[in-house]
Design an enzyme around this catalytic site. Structure first.
Site, PDB file in Angstrom:
ATOM      1  N   HIS A   1       0.941   5.170   1.430  1.00  0.00           N
ATOM      2  CA  HIS A   1       0.272   6.044   2.390  1.00  0.00           C
ATOM      3  C   HIS A   1       0.992   7.394   2.420  1.00  0.00           C
ATOM      4  O   HIS A   1       2.224   7.428   2.474  1.00  0.00           O
ATOM      5  CB  HIS A   1       0.295   5.411   3.790  1.00  0.00           C
ATOM      6  CG  HIS A   1      -0.425   6.236   4.806  1.00  0.00           C
ATOM      7  ND1 HIS A   1      -1.798   6.329   4.837  1.00  0.00           N
ATOM      8  CD2 HIS A   1       0.039   7.049   5.782  1.00  0.00           C
ATOM      9  CE1 HIS A   1      -2.152   7.154   5.816  1.00  0.00           C
ATOM     10  NE2 HIS A   1      -1.060   7.604   6.400  1.00  0.00           N
TER      11      HIS A   1
ATOM     12  N   ASP B   1      -2.752   0.876   7.958  1.00  0.00           N
ATOM     13  CA  ASP B   1      -1.517   1.650   7.737  1.00  0.00           C
ATOM     14  C   ASP B   1      -0.347   1.140   8.578  1.00  0.00           C
ATOM     15  O   ASP B   1       0.528   1.902   8.994  1.00  0.00           O
ATOM     16  CB  ASP B   1      -1.756   3.161   7.995  1.00  0.00           C
ATOM     17  CG  ASP B   1      -2.787   3.734   7.038  1.00  0.00           C
ATOM     18  OD1 ASP B   1      -2.891   3.234   5.912  1.00  0.00           O
ATOM     19  OD2 ASP B   1      -3.511   4.670   7.437  1.00  0.00           O
TER      20      ASP B   1
ATOM     21  N   SER C   1       5.020   6.736   2.279  1.00  0.00           N
ATOM     22  CA  SER C   1       5.585   5.415   2.569  1.00  0.00           C
ATOM     23  C   SER C   1       4.870   4.364   1.731  1.00  0.00           C
ATOM     24  O   SER C   1       3.646   4.398   1.621  1.00  0.00           O
ATOM     25  CB  SER C   1       5.365   5.035   4.041  1.00  0.00           C
ATOM     26  OG  SER C   1       5.769   6.070   4.911  1.00  0.00           O
TER      27      SER C   1
ATOM     28  N   ASN D   1       0.852  -1.198   0.000  1.00  0.00           N
ATOM     29  CA  ASN D   1       0.000   0.000   0.000  1.00  0.00           C
ATOM     30  C   ASN D   1       0.880   1.238   0.000  1.00  0.00           C
ATOM     31  O   ASN D   1       2.005   1.201   0.497  1.00  0.00           O
ATOM     32  CB  ASN D   1      -0.871  -0.014   1.272  1.00  0.00           C
ATOM     33  CG  ASN D   1      -1.775   1.190   1.367  1.00  0.00           C
ATOM     34  OD1 ASN D   1      -2.456   1.575   0.409  1.00  0.00           O
ATOM     35  ND2 ASN D   1      -1.792   1.827   2.530  1.00  0.00           N
TER      36      ASN D   1
HETATM   37  C1  GRF Z   1      -2.523   9.319  -2.732  1.00  0.00           C
HETATM   38  O1  GRF Z   1      -2.033  10.458  -2.098  1.00  0.00           O
HETATM   39  C2  GRF Z   1      -2.340   8.113  -1.859  1.00  0.00           C
HETATM   40  O2  GRF Z   1      -1.174   8.131  -1.121  1.00  0.00           O
HETATM   41  C3  GRF Z   1      -3.525   8.253  -0.934  1.00  0.00           C
HETATM   42  O3  GRF Z   1      -4.585   8.689  -1.753  1.00  0.00           O
HETATM   43  C4  GRF Z   1      -4.047   9.396  -2.864  1.00  0.00           C
HETATM   44  C5  GRF Z   1      -4.541   8.700  -4.090  1.00  0.00           C
HETATM   45  O4  GRF Z   1      -4.247   9.414  -5.260  1.00  0.00           O
HETATM   46  N1  GRF Z   1      -3.776   7.028  -0.214  1.00  0.00           N
HETATM   47  P1  GRF Z   1      -4.419   8.699  -6.676  1.00  0.00           P
HETATM   48  O5  GRF Z   1      -5.817   8.098  -6.716  1.00  0.00           O
HETATM   49  O6  GRF Z   1      -3.355   7.660  -6.790  1.00  0.00           O
HETATM   50  O7  GRF Z   1      -4.269   9.794  -7.689  1.00  0.00           O
END
Ligand code: GRF
Length: 195
Positions: free
Chosen positions: A112, A148, A139, A110
């Site tokens: 985050h 997370d 991360s 994932n």
């Molecule tokens: C990213 O900032 C990711 O880290 C977070 O949500 C956002 C998703 O953006 N979990 P995208 O859909 O990849 O443009």
């Protein structure tokens, strides 16, 4: 030659990390293949990219299921059918059950938007600003049953500027996400294909 690792990407909205991963996995030097995208939101913007690029995208609307387990069983079917070996969650806004995450132990990762273990959960950019933190980032980590949580694979840091808003900070972090996720996927692919 070893077979490329079969990758699925889970997303819920814009899907820009999903696009970055698709572009990275399309490089001949990368031993992975973008086989399937899955979204839980029928209105997710990222679906347009999948259509334009002819990437199969399964739309599995979580609202159509009474239970999380039912929703995940449907996802598992799609993953099994596509013989997926590695799942990359990228802006996937559903909590996955410990059952599902444990089944995919070390094969689900994932991204985050924080320097984990700091700032788990939502609204990380606003919380970082409210705390007056000087540094922020993103991360990529192996998923574990706790939200997370899990071993970090790659982290990227950015400075927090005095005049930042959650939007300007998010944009700075997002640029690093596009670097971090491909780096992390390369590391995980190597681990999965270790003889
Ligand atoms: C990213 O900032 C990711 O880290 C977070 O949500 C956002 C998703 O953006 N979990 P995208 O859909 O990849 O443009």
């Amino acid at each position: 030659m070893t077979q490329p690792v079969r990758v699925a990407v889970l997303f819920s909205g814009r899907g820009s990390n999903m696009q970055t991963l698709a572009q990275h996995l399309a490089k001949p030097s990368v031993a992975g293949e973008f086989v399937l995208a899955i979204t839980n939101r029928p209105a997710a913007k990222g679906i347009e990219f999948c259509q334009a690029q002819n990437v199969p995208c399964a739309v599995i609307d979580h609202k159509a299921f009474d239970t999380r387990a039912g929703f995940e069983a449907e996802m598992q079917n799609a993953l099994d059918e596509a013989q997926i070996e590695l799942i990359c969650a990228a802006g996937f806004m559903r909590l996955l059950t410990p059952d599902f995450v444990t089944r995919w132990h070390d094969r689900i990762i994932n991204i985050h938007p924080s320097l984990l273990p700091a700032y788990k959960g939502l609204d990380t950019h606003a919380r970082v600003l409210a705390d007056g933190a000087k540094e922020h980032g993103c991360s990529v980590h192996y998923m574990r049953a706790e939200m997370d949580d899990g071993p970090v694979i790659v982290q990227k840091r950015v400075p927090v500027k005095a005049d930042d808003t959650p939007q300007t900070l998010a944009a700075r972090v997002l640029k690093q996400e596009y670097i971090a996720y491909p780096e992390a996927i390369d590391i995980v692919i190597k681990t999965l294909r270790k003889p």
